[in-house]
Design a protein around this motif. Structure first.
Motif, short mmCIF file in Angstrom:
data_model
loop_
_atom_site.label_atom_id
_atom_site.label_comp_id
_atom_site.label_asym_id
_atom_site.label_seq_id
_atom_site.Cartn_x
_atom_site.Cartn_y
_atom_site.Cartn_z
N GLN A 19 0.82 -1.20 0.00
CA GLN A 19 0.00 0.00 0.00
C GLN A 19 0.86 1.26 0.00
O GLN A 19 0.54 2.23 -0.67
N PHE A 20 1.95 1.24 0.75
CA PHE A 20 2.85 2.38 0.77
C PHE A 20 3.41 2.64 -0.63
O PHE A 20 3.44 3.78 -1.10
N MET A 21 3.85 1.59 -1.30
CA MET A 21 4.42 1.75 -2.64
C MET A 21 3.36 2.26 -3.61
O MET A 21 3.65 3.13 -4.45
N ALA A 22 2.14 1.76 -3.49
CA ALA A 22 1.06 2.24 -4.35
C ALA A 22 0.77 3.71 -4.09
O ALA A 22 0.61 4.51 -5.02
N ARG A 23 0.71 4.10 -2.82
CA ARG A 23 0.44 5.50 -2.48
C ARG A 23 1.59 6.41 -2.91
O ARG A 23 1.37 7.53 -3.35
N LEU A 24 2.81 5.93 -2.77
CA LEU A 24 3.97 6.71 -3.23
C LEU A 24 3.82 7.01 -4.72
O LEU A 24 4.05 8.14 -5.17
N THR A 25 3.40 6.02 -5.47
CA THR A 25 3.21 6.20 -6.91
C THR A 25 2.02 7.11 -7.20
O THR A 25 2.11 8.05 -7.99
N LEU A 26 0.89 6.85 -6.55
CA LEU A 26 -0.33 7.61 -6.83
C LEU A 26 -0.25 9.07 -6.40
O LEU A 26 -0.86 9.93 -7.02
N LEU A 27 0.49 9.35 -5.33
CA LEU A 27 0.55 10.71 -4.80
C LEU A 27 1.73 11.53 -5.31
O LEU A 27 1.86 12.70 -4.98
N THR A 28 2.59 10.92 -6.11
CA THR A 28 3.70 11.66 -6.70
C THR A 28 3.19 12.45 -7.90
O THR A 28 2.58 11.86 -8.80
N PRO A 29 3.42 13.75 -7.92
CA PRO A 29 2.94 14.56 -9.05
C PRO A 29 3.84 14.33 -10.28
O PRO A 29 4.71 15.14 -10.58
N ALA A 30 3.59 13.21 -10.93
CA ALA A 30 4.41 12.84 -12.09
C ALA A 30 3.57 12.90 -13.36
O ALA A 30 2.42 12.47 -13.36
N GLU A 31 4.17 13.41 -14.41
CA GLU A 31 3.49 13.46 -15.70
C GLU A 31 3.89 12.28 -16.58
O GLU A 31 3.22 11.98 -17.56
N ARG A 32 5.00 11.63 -16.23
CA ARG A 32 5.46 10.47 -17.00
C ARG A 32 6.19 9.53 -16.04
O ARG A 32 6.51 9.89 -14.91
N GLY A 78 19.42 6.49 -0.70
CA GLY A 78 19.82 7.77 -0.13
C GLY A 78 19.01 8.18 1.08
O GLY A 78 19.39 9.09 1.81
N ALA A 79 17.89 7.51 1.31
CA ALA A 79 17.02 7.78 2.46
C ALA A 79 16.14 6.55 2.66
O ALA A 79 15.98 5.73 1.75
N ILE A 80 15.58 6.43 3.86
CA ILE A 80 14.79 5.26 4.22
C ILE A 80 13.41 5.67 4.71
O ILE A 80 13.28 6.63 5.49
N ALA A 81 12.39 4.94 4.29
CA ALA A 81 11.03 5.07 4.82
C ALA A 81 10.64 3.71 5.40
O ALA A 81 11.03 2.67 4.87
N ILE A 82 9.87 3.73 6.49
CA ILE A 82 9.41 2.50 7.13
C ILE A 82 7.90 2.59 7.28
O ILE A 82 7.41 3.31 8.16
N PRO A 83 7.13 1.89 6.45
CA PRO A 83 5.67 2.01 6.52
C PRO A 83 5.02 1.28 7.69
O PRO A 83 3.81 1.35 7.83
N CYS A 84 5.77 0.63 8.53
CA CYS A 84 5.23 -0.10 9.68
C CYS A 84 5.26 0.79 10.92
O CYS A 84 6.32 1.24 11.35
N ASN A 85 4.06 1.02 11.51
CA ASN A 85 3.98 1.81 12.74
C ASN A 85 4.87 1.25 13.85
O ASN A 85 5.68 1.97 14.44
N THR A 86 4.69 -0.03 14.16
CA THR A 86 5.36 -0.59 15.33
C THR A 86 6.87 -0.70 15.16
O THR A 86 7.60 -0.70 16.15
N ALA A 87 7.37 -0.79 13.93
CA ALA A 87 8.83 -0.83 13.72
C ALA A 87 9.48 0.46 14.20
O ALA A 87 10.68 0.48 14.52
N HIS A 88 8.71 1.54 14.29
CA HIS A 88 9.26 2.81 14.77
C HIS A 88 9.61 2.78 16.25
O HIS A 88 10.26 3.70 16.76
#
Length: 166
Positions: A19-32, A78-88
């Motif tokens: 879901q995180f990967m899908a949202r990253l794609t869907l919410l990125t303002p990309a034209e191509r 170059g940077a890290i995201a962790i979509p799991c709440n409890t891993a934080h």
């Protein structure tokens, strides 16, 4: 063209990562296609249960989290995201183990709420054992009472009004 890309430390649960990967794609303002954020997902569902570990009855997930972090570093992220709440719950140890910036889920949510002008006292309900309650002070947001709609399945950390779109 930059050589760096976003590393996603995931697999806890696998659907949250997808879901995180899908949202990253869907919410990125990309034209191509080439305008999207380059990302690499490390999805390892074998990471021990974070809630059980936090409550003192489970295996420590830190070694598995560090293994994923090392894999993402080796891949050149170059940077890290962790979509799991409890891993934080292991955020400080993970951040101390790398020179890469790790996006903190509570800090990012608080920054977005502030950007949107949502008042802090109406910001969120906190569903333990997620990091929201114990990490909320990192961003100056106080925990609020959890309304009934937030307690019933499906369980999610929710904003001051029910989400209309996820």
């Amino acid at each position: 063209m930059t050589e760096r890309f976003l590393g996603v430390l995931g697999g806890m649960g696998p659907l949250a990562s997808a879901q995180f990967m899908a949202r990253l794609t869907l919410l990125t303002p990309a034209e191509r296609d080439q305008d999207h954020i380059p990302a690499l997902l490390w999805s390892d569902p074998r990471v021990p249960d974070r809630t059980a570990a936090r409550l003192g009855g489970g295996e420590d997930p830190l070694p598995a989290l560090l293994r994923g972090l090392r894999g993402l570093e080796a891949a050149g992220c170059g940077a890290i995201a962790i979509p799991c709440n409890t891993a934080h719950g292991w955020f400080d140890a993970l951040q101390a183990a790398t020179g890469l910036p790790i996006l903190h889920i509570v800090d990012a949510a608080a920054a977005e709420l502030a950007r949107l002008g949502v008042p802090g006292e109406r910001s969120a309900c906190w569903a333990p054992p997620a990091p929201w309650r114990w990490a909320s002070t990192r961003s100056g947001w106080a925990p609020a009472a959890m309304p009934a709609w937030c307690r019933s399945p499906p369980r999610w950390t929710a904003w001051s009004r029910p989400p209309s779109r996820w």
